[in-house]
Write a protein that holds these residues in place. Structure first.
Motif, PDB file in Angstrom:
ATOM      1  N   TYR A 124       4.940  21.144   0.611  1.00 15.66           N
ATOM      2  CA  TYR A 124       5.290  20.039   1.502  1.00 15.66           C
ATOM      3  C   TYR A 124       4.679  18.759   0.962  1.00 15.66           C
ATOM      4  O   TYR A 124       3.572  18.767   0.411  1.00 15.66           O
ATOM      5  CB  TYR A 124       4.760  20.303   2.909  1.00 15.66           C
ATOM      6  CG  TYR A 124       5.508  19.558   3.983  1.00 15.66           C
ATOM      7  CD1 TYR A 124       6.662  20.078   4.548  1.00 15.66           C
ATOM      8  CD2 TYR A 124       5.034  18.322   4.447  1.00 15.66           C
ATOM      9  CE1 TYR A 124       7.345  19.396   5.552  1.00 15.66           C
ATOM     10  CE2 TYR A 124       5.719  17.632   5.444  1.00 15.66           C
ATOM     11  CZ  TYR A 124       6.868  18.174   5.992  1.00 15.66           C
ATOM     12  OH  TYR A 124       7.538  17.498   6.979  1.00 15.66           O
ATOM     13  N   ARG A 125       5.418  17.650   1.142  1.00 20.25           N
ATOM     14  CA  ARG A 125       4.939  16.366   0.651  1.00 20.25           C
ATOM     15  C   ARG A 125       5.135  15.280   1.694  1.00 20.25           C
ATOM     16  O   ARG A 125       6.126  15.269   2.429  1.00 20.25           O
ATOM     17  CB  ARG A 125       5.700  15.973  -0.618  1.00 20.25           C
ATOM     18  CG  ARG A 125       5.220  14.650  -1.195  1.00 20.25           C
ATOM     19  CD  ARG A 125       6.063  14.233  -2.367  1.00 20.25           C
ATOM     20  NE  ARG A 125       5.583  12.982  -2.926  1.00 20.25           N
ATOM     21  CZ  ARG A 125       6.218  12.289  -3.861  1.00 20.25           C
ATOM     22  NH1 ARG A 125       7.358  12.746  -4.345  1.00 20.25           N
ATOM     23  NH2 ARG A 125       5.722  11.170  -4.322  1.00 20.25           N
ATOM     24  N   VAL A 126       4.156  14.364   1.772  1.00 22.51           N
ATOM     25  CA  VAL A 126       4.236  13.187   2.637  1.00 22.51           C
ATOM     26  C   VAL A 126       3.958  11.959   1.787  1.00 22.51           C
ATOM     27  O   VAL A 126       2.961  11.919   1.055  1.00 22.51           O
ATOM     28  CB  VAL A 126       3.228  13.260   3.799  1.00 22.51           C
ATOM     29  CG1 VAL A 126       3.308  11.994   4.644  1.00 22.51           C
ATOM     30  CG2 VAL A 126       3.484  14.493   4.661  1.00 22.51           C
ATOM     31  N   LEU A 127       4.827  10.950   1.870  1.00 20.40           N
ATOM     32  CA  LEU A 127       4.652   9.709   1.111  1.00 20.40           C
ATOM     33  C   LEU A 127       4.888   8.519   2.019  1.00 20.40           C
ATOM     34  O   LEU A 127       5.942   8.407   2.656  1.00 20.40           O
ATOM     35  CB  LEU A 127       5.630   9.657  -0.060  1.00 20.40           C
ATOM     36  CG  LEU A 127       5.649   8.346  -0.846  1.00 20.40           C
ATOM     37  CD1 LEU A 127       4.330   8.135  -1.580  1.00 20.40           C
ATOM     38  CD2 LEU A 127       6.811   8.310  -1.820  1.00 20.40           C
ATOM     39  N   TYR A 128       3.902   7.615   2.083  1.00 18.82           N
ATOM     40  CA  TYR A 128       4.035   6.386   2.855  1.00 18.82           C
ATOM     41  C   TYR A 128       4.096   5.204   1.903  1.00 18.82           C
ATOM     42  O   TYR A 128       3.289   5.089   0.981  1.00 18.82           O
ATOM     43  CB  TYR A 128       2.844   6.215   3.799  1.00 18.82           C
ATOM     44  CG  TYR A 128       2.770   4.834   4.413  1.00 18.82           C
ATOM     45  CD1 TYR A 128       3.641   4.462   5.432  1.00 18.82           C
ATOM     46  CD2 TYR A 128       1.823   3.911   3.960  1.00 18.82           C
ATOM     47  CE1 TYR A 128       3.582   3.199   5.986  1.00 18.82           C
ATOM     48  CE2 TYR A 128       1.752   2.639   4.514  1.00 18.82           C
ATOM     49  CZ  TYR A 128       2.631   2.287   5.532  1.00 18.82           C
ATOM     50  OH  TYR A 128       2.568   1.035   6.068  1.00 18.82           O
ATOM     51  N   GLN A 129       5.071   4.294   2.120  1.00 15.15           N
ATOM     52  CA  GLN A 129       5.205   3.089   1.314  1.00 15.15           C
ATOM     53  C   GLN A 129       5.414   1.877   2.213  1.00 15.15           C
ATOM     54  O   GLN A 129       6.173   1.945   3.183  1.00 15.15           O
ATOM     55  CB  GLN A 129       6.410   3.189   0.364  1.00 15.15           C
ATOM     56  CG  GLN A 129       6.217   4.165  -0.776  1.00 15.15           C
ATOM     57  CD  GLN A 129       7.435   4.185  -1.680  1.00 15.15           C
ATOM     58  OE1 GLN A 129       8.532   4.463  -1.222  1.00 15.15           O
ATOM     59  NE2 GLN A 129       7.239   3.886  -2.942  1.00 15.15           N
ATOM     60  N   ASP A 130       4.765   0.782   1.878  1.00  9.13           N
ATOM     61  CA  ASP A 130       4.940  -0.479   2.590  1.00  9.13           C
ATOM     62  C   ASP A 130       5.220  -1.560   1.547  1.00  9.13           C
ATOM     63  O   ASP A 130       4.307  -2.124   0.946  1.00  9.13           O
ATOM     64  CB  ASP A 130       3.686  -0.818   3.397  1.00  9.13           C
ATOM     65  CG  ASP A 130       3.888  -2.052   4.276  1.00  9.13           C
ATOM     66  OD1 ASP A 130       4.999  -2.623   4.265  1.00  9.13           O
ATOM     67  OD2 ASP A 130       2.936  -2.434   4.976  1.00  9.13           O
TER      68      ASP A 130
ATOM     69  N   PHE B 186       0.846  -1.192   0.000  1.00  4.51           N
ATOM     70  CA  PHE B 186       0.000   0.000   0.000  1.00  4.51           C
ATOM     71  C   PHE B 186       0.877   1.235   0.000  1.00  4.51           C
ATOM     72  O   PHE B 186       1.939   1.256   0.614  1.00  4.51           O
ATOM     73  CB  PHE B 186      -0.905   0.002   1.239  1.00  4.51           C
ATOM     74  CG  PHE B 186      -2.016   1.015   1.171  1.00  4.51           C
ATOM     75  CD1 PHE B 186      -2.964   0.969   0.166  1.00  4.51           C
ATOM     76  CD2 PHE B 186      -2.107   2.024   2.127  1.00  4.51           C
ATOM     77  CE1 PHE B 186      -3.994   1.895   0.102  1.00  4.51           C
ATOM     78  CE2 PHE B 186      -3.137   2.953   2.076  1.00  4.51           C
ATOM     79  CZ  PHE B 186      -4.077   2.882   1.061  1.00  4.51           C
ATOM     80  N   THR B 187       0.457   2.270  -0.711  1.00  8.45           N
ATOM     81  CA  THR B 187       1.145   3.558  -0.705  1.00  8.45           C
ATOM     82  C   THR B 187       0.114   4.678  -0.583  1.00  8.45           C
ATOM     83  O   THR B 187      -1.001   4.572  -1.116  1.00  8.45           O
ATOM     84  CB  THR B 187       1.968   3.790  -1.988  1.00  8.45           C
ATOM     85  OG1 THR B 187       1.088   3.897  -3.111  1.00  8.45           O
ATOM     86  CG2 THR B 187       2.949   2.653  -2.216  1.00  8.45           C
TER      87      THR B 187
END
Length: 268
Positions: free
Chosen positions: A234-240, A209-210
């Motif tokens: 501003y940027r936020v990125l989540y990666q699994d 998931f991202t």
């Protein structure tokens, strides 16, 4: 300890590069009644810090690395995208390359670590909704609010090199992440513009998931005789992402990258 540092630097480079600051980050400049295709070139810098956890070769480690640590070991970096649009439909491609290196001592022996991350992202979008806000921008366009769904895919490649005792070992991993999202452009005044974008992806195709969210304030001006928008946000990125690594153990990258972004977009 050295392996945990290596995993942390893998995550640092990925955070610096992961995903893209897509070409969607920049408002498409349209002149009234023009529908021909135009090209937008957009270099940028994302100063990302990382927080999360990672696993490599059977070892787990916490990842909490400020951008300053990445910058100290940076050898080469390039980030930029090219977009084509006719004001209704558009397509973009984003290229990113970051190379870091560092030297360590392990049991009185020199250990050199090198990390290279390449990312290529492409996609299309469609201007599904548009509303006139009254007045014009400094480029002679009507001020607008626009909403644009988008779909794309991101390819990430991570290379790690370890050199010690006269031997050099190089391993790499790569994966694909599809994503879908929505972006909104709002003309605040004749010069100022607000852009916001959010997307989700992975879907167990590559990453589990991202989630990506970013927002930028833009200022319209002319540079080298071309319409240009200067951006800061501003940027936020989540990666699994999870797979088997070169040792047969679990490699996991469960990290949130966040930080300021600056760049410009020039239309030709």
């Amino acid at each position: 300890m050295q392996l945990n540092r290596f995993v942390s630097w893998l995550a640092v480079t990925a955070g610096f590069m992961a995903s893209s600051l897509a070409a969607a980050d920049f408002d498409q400049q349209r002149f009234p009644d023009e529908k021909e295709w135009r090209v937008i070139v957009s270099p940028y810098v994302w100063a990302a810090s990382l927080k999360g956890n990672a696993s490599l070769a059977g070892f787990d480690t916490d990842v909490e690395v400020p951008f300053s640590d990445t910058f100290d070991h940076l050898d080469l970096a390039f980030m930029g995208n090219v977009e084509v649009t006719n004001g209704t439909w558009g397509a973009f491609i984003d290229l990113q390359h970051v190379k870091t290196s560092q030297g360590e001592e392990l049991q009185s022996q020199q250990l050199d670590l090198g990390i290279t991350m390449n990312t290529v992202e492409g996609g299309i979008y469609y201007r599904a909704y548009e509303a006139a806000l009254g007045g014009e921008t400094v480029f002679g366009q009507p001020r607008r609010l626009s909403v644009e769904p988008l779909i794309g895919v991101r390819w990430s490649q991570l290379k790690g090199t370890v050199e010690a005792l006269g031997r050099k070992v190089e391993k790499q991993s790569d994966w694909w992440d599809p994503f879908v999202g929505l972006r909104v452009n709002l003309d605040l005044s004749d010069r100022w513009n607000l852009f916001t974008e959010a997307d989700i992806g992975g879907f167990d195709v590559g990453s589990k998931f991202t989630v990506n969210a970013q927002s930028y304030l833009g200022y319209r001006t002319m540079m080298l005789g071309q319409p240009t928008i200067l951006r800061a946000g501003y940027r936020v990125l989540y990666q699994d992402y999870e797979t088997n690594d070169f040792t047969g153990n679990r490699f996991r990258w469960n990290v949130t990258q966040h930080g300021p972004v600056v760049g410009l977009s020039m239309q030709f």
